[in-house]
Design a protein around this motif. Structure first.
Motif, PDB file in Angstrom:
ATOM      1  N   HIS A   8       0.820  -1.212   0.000  1.00  0.00           N
ATOM      2  CA  HIS A   8       0.000   0.000   0.000  1.00  0.00           C
ATOM      3  C   HIS A   8       0.850   1.257   0.000  1.00  0.00           C
ATOM      4  CE1 HIS A   8       0.520  -0.788   4.424  1.00  0.00           C
ATOM      5  NE2 HIS A   8       0.666   0.517   4.461  1.00  0.00           N
ATOM      6  N   ALA A  10       0.562   4.948   1.819  1.00  0.00           N
ATOM      7  CA  ALA A  10      -0.187   5.602   2.894  1.00  0.00           C
ATOM      8  C   ALA A  10      -0.213   7.110   2.693  1.00  0.00           C
ATOM      9  CB  ALA A  10       0.417   5.265   4.246  1.00  0.00           C
ATOM     10  N   GLU A  56      -3.727   3.613   1.919  1.00  0.00           N
ATOM     11  CA  GLU A  56      -4.006   3.555   3.348  1.00  0.00           C
ATOM     12  C   GLU A  56      -4.146   4.993   3.835  1.00  0.00           C
ATOM     13  OE1 GLU A  56      -1.921   0.796   6.517  1.00  0.00           O
ATOM     14  OE2 GLU A  56      -0.782   2.642   6.333  1.00  0.00           O
ATOM     15  N   HIS A  80       4.007   7.147   3.543  1.00  0.00           N
ATOM     16  CA  HIS A  80       4.966   6.052   3.367  1.00  0.00           C
ATOM     17  C   HIS A  80       4.500   5.075   2.288  1.00  0.00           C
ATOM     18  CE1 HIS A  80       2.262   4.257   6.544  1.00  0.00           C
ATOM     19  NE2 HIS A  80       2.411   3.159   5.825  1.00  0.00           N
ATOM     20  N   CYS A  82       4.570   0.875   1.481  1.00  0.00           N
ATOM     21  CA  CYS A  82       4.713  -0.377   2.224  1.00  0.00           C
ATOM     22  C   CYS A  82       4.916  -1.551   1.279  1.00  0.00           C
ATOM     23  CB  CYS A  82       3.481  -0.619   3.087  1.00  0.00           C
ATOM     24  SG  CYS A  82       3.573  -2.183   3.992  1.00  0.00           S
ATOM     25  N   GLU A 130       7.736   1.095   4.869  1.00  0.00           N
ATOM     26  CA  GLU A 130       7.234   0.131   5.834  1.00  0.00           C
ATOM     27  C   GLU A 130       7.364  -1.257   5.221  1.00  0.00           C
ATOM     28  OE1 GLU A 130       2.964   0.368   6.309  1.00  0.00           O
ATOM     29  OE2 GLU A 130       2.997  -0.677   8.215  1.00  0.00           O
TER      30      GLU A 130
HETATM   31 ZN    ZN Z   1       1.237   1.452   6.166  1.00  0.00          ZN
END
Ligand code: ZN
Length: 135
Positions: A8, A10, A56, A80, A82, A130
Motif C-alpha cells: 500500500h 499511505a 491507506e 509512506h 509499504c 514500511e
Molecule cells: Zn502502512
C-alpha cells in the motif's frame, strides 16, 4: 531480501471520514473497515482499487502521534510506501547487516494483525518505507 509486492501507499489526512468519502465517491474505490492502532497512534482505512496496491488513509489518534507531527510539519500527503515481505525478521536482519538505518529493529504490531517495521527515510531518498508480514 525479497519483496513479494507493494502492499500500500499511505496518505496522511486530517479528516479521515471526509477523505474516505471523497476517494470512494470520486474514484469509485472500495473502502475497508476503519481500524484504530493505539500503539501506533493512528486510525486508518484501506481503500482498494482492482489490480493495484491499496491506499491507506491514516489520521492521528492523538497530539503525540507521529502522524500528528507529520501533518503539522508537511500537511496532508504521501506518508509512506509499504512492501510485503515473506519473513520480516530476516528482512530486518539483512538490512541491519547492510547498514540500513531502521526505525524498528524488531517487528511491531500493524493493521489486521500483521507485523510491520519502518525503515528510516534517509535510507531511501527521503521516503519512509514500511515492511509488512501478513498474518
Ligand atoms: Zn502502512
Amino acid at each position: 531480501m525479497r519483496i513479494k509486492k507493494m502492499d500500500h501507499i499511505a496518505i496522511a489526512v486530517k479528516d479521515l471520514q471526509g477523505s474516505i468519502a471523497r476517494w470512494v465517491k470520486a474514484l469509485g474505490m472500495v473502502a475497508g473497515e476503519v481500524e484504530d492502532l493505539p500503539e501506533r497512534g493512528v486510525r486508518l482505512c484501506k481503500i482498494k482499487a482492482p489490480g493495484s496496491p491499496a491506499l491507506e488513509l491514516i489520521s492521528p489518534l492523538g497530539e503525540d502521534s507521529t502522524v500528528a507531527r507529520f501533518l503539522s510539519d508537511h500537511g496532508e500527503g504521501i506518508h509512506h510506501f509499504c512492501f510485503e515481505v515473506q519473513d520480516i525478521e530476516k528482512s530486518l536482519e539483512q538490512m541491519k547487516r547492510g547498514g540500513v538505518p531502521l526505525i524498528h529493529e524488531r517487528p511491531v504490531s500493524g493493521a489486521g494483525g500483521s507485523r510491520i517495521a519502518f525503515i528510516h527515510p534517509r535510507s531511501f531518498n527521503g521516503v519512509l518505507i514500511e515492511l509488512v508480514e501478513k498474518k
